[in-house]
Write a protein that holds these residues in place. Structure first.
Motif, PDB file in Angstrom:
ATOM      1  N   ARG A  33       0.852  -1.188   0.000  1.00  0.00           N
ATOM      2  CA  ARG A  33       0.000   0.000   0.000  1.00  0.00           C
ATOM      3  C   ARG A  33       0.888   1.239   0.000  1.00  0.00           C
ATOM      4  O   ARG A  33       1.933   1.260   0.663  1.00  0.00           O
ATOM      5  CB  ARG A  33      -0.923   0.015   1.228  1.00  0.00           C
ATOM      6  N   ILE A  34       0.457   2.265  -0.729  1.00  0.00           N
ATOM      7  CA  ILE A  34       1.223   3.502  -0.849  1.00  0.00           C
ATOM      8  C   ILE A  34       0.266   4.678  -0.660  1.00  0.00           C
ATOM      9  O   ILE A  34      -0.853   4.668  -1.196  1.00  0.00           O
ATOM     10  CB  ILE A  34       1.887   3.609  -2.239  1.00  0.00           C
ATOM     11  N   LEU A  35       0.715   5.694   0.071  1.00  0.00           N
ATOM     12  CA  LEU A  35      -0.027   6.940   0.219  1.00  0.00           C
ATOM     13  C   LEU A  35       0.815   8.086  -0.307  1.00  0.00           C
ATOM     14  O   LEU A  35       1.978   8.224   0.074  1.00  0.00           O
ATOM     15  CB  LEU A  35      -0.366   7.191   1.696  1.00  0.00           C
ATOM     16  N   ASP A  36       0.231   8.912  -1.176  1.00  0.00           N
ATOM     17  CA  ASP A  36       0.923  10.111  -1.669  1.00  0.00           C
ATOM     18  C   ASP A  36       0.166  11.339  -1.180  1.00  0.00           C
ATOM     19  O   ASP A  36      -1.019  11.521  -1.494  1.00  0.00           O
ATOM     20  CB  ASP A  36       0.994  10.099  -3.193  1.00  0.00           C
ATOM     21  N   LEU A  37       0.847  12.172  -0.398  1.00  0.00           N
ATOM     22  CA  LEU A  37       0.254  13.364   0.199  1.00  0.00           C
ATOM     23  C   LEU A  37       0.430  14.565  -0.723  1.00  0.00           C
ATOM     24  O   LEU A  37       1.516  14.789  -1.250  1.00  0.00           O
ATOM     25  CB  LEU A  37       0.909  13.654   1.554  1.00  0.00           C
ATOM     26  N   GLY A  38      -0.636  15.348  -0.899  1.00  0.00           N
ATOM     27  CA  GLY A  38      -0.558  16.504  -1.783  1.00  0.00           C
ATOM     28  C   GLY A  38      -0.181  16.100  -3.186  1.00  0.00           C
ATOM     29  O   GLY A  38       0.758  16.637  -3.772  1.00  0.00           O
ATOM     30  N   CYS A  39      -0.926  15.153  -3.752  1.00  0.00           N
ATOM     31  CA  CYS A  39      -0.453  14.459  -4.954  1.00  0.00           C
ATOM     32  C   CYS A  39      -0.639  15.248  -6.241  1.00  0.00           C
ATOM     33  O   CYS A  39      -0.230  14.776  -7.306  1.00  0.00           O
ATOM     34  CB  CYS A  39      -1.099  13.092  -5.069  1.00  0.00           C
ATOM     35  N   GLY A  40      -1.201  16.454  -6.177  1.00  0.00           N
ATOM     36  CA  GLY A  40      -1.295  17.266  -7.379  1.00  0.00           C
ATOM     37  C   GLY A  40      -2.053  16.564  -8.490  1.00  0.00           C
ATOM     38  O   GLY A  40      -3.136  16.027  -8.279  1.00  0.00           O
ATOM     39  N   ILE A  41      -1.481  16.532  -9.685  1.00  0.00           N
ATOM     40  CA  ILE A  41      -2.136  15.894 -10.829  1.00  0.00           C
ATOM     41  C   ILE A  41      -1.836  14.399 -10.905  1.00  0.00           C
ATOM     42  O   ILE A  41      -2.305  13.722 -11.813  1.00  0.00           O
ATOM     43  CB  ILE A  41      -1.744  16.584 -12.145  1.00  0.00           C
ATOM     44  N   GLY A  42      -1.020  13.893  -9.960  1.00  0.00           N
ATOM     45  CA  GLY A  42      -0.787  12.456  -9.880  1.00  0.00           C
ATOM     46  C   GLY A  42       0.585  11.993 -10.315  1.00  0.00           C
ATOM     47  O   GLY A  42       0.789  10.787 -10.509  1.00  0.00           O
ATOM     48  N   SER A  43       1.553  12.889 -10.420  1.00  0.00           N
ATOM     49  CA  SER A  43       2.863  12.528 -10.982  1.00  0.00           C
ATOM     50  C   SER A  43       3.542  11.405 -10.213  1.00  0.00           C
ATOM     51  O   SER A  43       3.931  10.377 -10.794  1.00  0.00           O
ATOM     52  CB  SER A  43       3.783  13.751 -10.993  1.00  0.00           C
ATOM     53  N   VAL A  44       3.709  11.566  -8.892  1.00  0.00           N
ATOM     54  CA  VAL A  44       4.370  10.546  -8.081  1.00  0.00           C
ATOM     55  C   VAL A  44       3.437   9.356  -7.878  1.00  0.00           C
ATOM     56  O   VAL A  44       3.845   8.191  -7.999  1.00  0.00           O
ATOM     57  CB  VAL A  44       4.818  11.137  -6.730  1.00  0.00           C
TER      58      VAL A  44
END
Length: 259
Positions: free
Chosen positions: A58-69
């Motif tokens: 499982r991965i969480l991306d904080l403040g992910c914007g348009i989804g780059s990371v």
């Protein structure tokens, strides 16, 4: 949509013209031609995160914007489920489109909200083996806002900086998980202090040098809940040589994207 976010329409005019650009071999992103666009910050953050946790469930991306990371890691970690959160309405609309267009909605859940809000944090879940974040670099008043609101929020800490990202990460990362954030290369004291306040300890740092002989432009830090003795392990990447040609590090970034 918050009061500070402008309305967004697909046909709103030249300022909102969209381009569709390749992120990885198989992932494409819609992004505004004159807005916030993905860059080497996102690519290096995804690479360092993948090196720190090659097979997260499982991965969480904080403040992910348009989804780059977020979407780069979805491609690099095909067995993982992912969660992202983004506050800005313009970016969130593009994030939704990018998740759907890349047919990743079955593995990627996204939330529209402020990563500092307790109710938003509660909705994200806990126990993530990998948490990532690419916060804005500059406190309000220390840098000029971009004229475009989407770019301004990606640049200036109107909704909190690296400390806010680390505070949320410390609440949701697994006991043996890793938190990976990027920021201004001069901000290590802030990162270390923010990590400590969140119960985390910085273990490693990667400096990113745009051209040989120049100072580092930004850095990516890795932190964990588990304490570690000794100094932060420091490495670096140089993207262009003194003549301006791409380096082996730049080639490694392209290879990580399957390009």
């Amino acid at each position: 949509m918050t009061a500070s976010d402008p309305p967004h329409r697909a046909d709103a005019g030249p300022a909102d013209r969209l381009t569709r650009d390749r992120l990885t071999r198989d992932v494409w992103l819609w992004q505004r031609a004159k807005g916030h666009r993905f860059s080497s910050d996102d690519l290096v953050t995804a690479l360092v995160a993948h090196q720190a946790a090659p097979t997260p469930t499982r991965i969480l991306d904080l403040g992910c914007g348009i989804g780059s990371v977020l979407l780069h890691l979805a491609w690099a970690c095909p067995a993982a489920t992912l969660v992202g959160v983004e506050a800005q309405a313009v970016s969130f609309a593009l994030l939704r489109r990018n998740v759907d267009d890349n047919q990743l909605a079955h593995r990627v859940t996204i939330h529209h909200g402020d990563l500092r809000a307790p109710e938003v944090v509660a909705a994200l879940g806990t126990g993530f083996p990998l948490v990532t974040g690419t916060p804005p670099y500059f406190p309000p008043g220390t840098a000029l806002d971009a004229a475009d609101p989407q770019r301004a929020y990606a640049r200036v800490e109107h909704r909190g900086g690296v400390e806010a990202y680390l505070a949320t990460a410390g609440q949701v990362v697994a006991a043996d998980g890793v938190v990976v954030v990027c920021g201004d290369a001069r901000a290590e004291a802030r990162v270390v202090a923010g990590a400590a306040a969140a119960g985390l300890q910085v273990h490693a740092r990667t400096d990113v040098i745009p051209r040989a002989g120049e100072p580092a432009l930004f850095a990516v830090w890795s932190a964990r809940l588990a304490p570690r003795a000794g100094a932060i392990v420091a490495t670096s990447m140089t993207l262009r040589d003194a003549a301006g040609q791409p380096t082996a590090d730049a080639a490694r970034l392209r290879a990580f994207a399957g390009l």
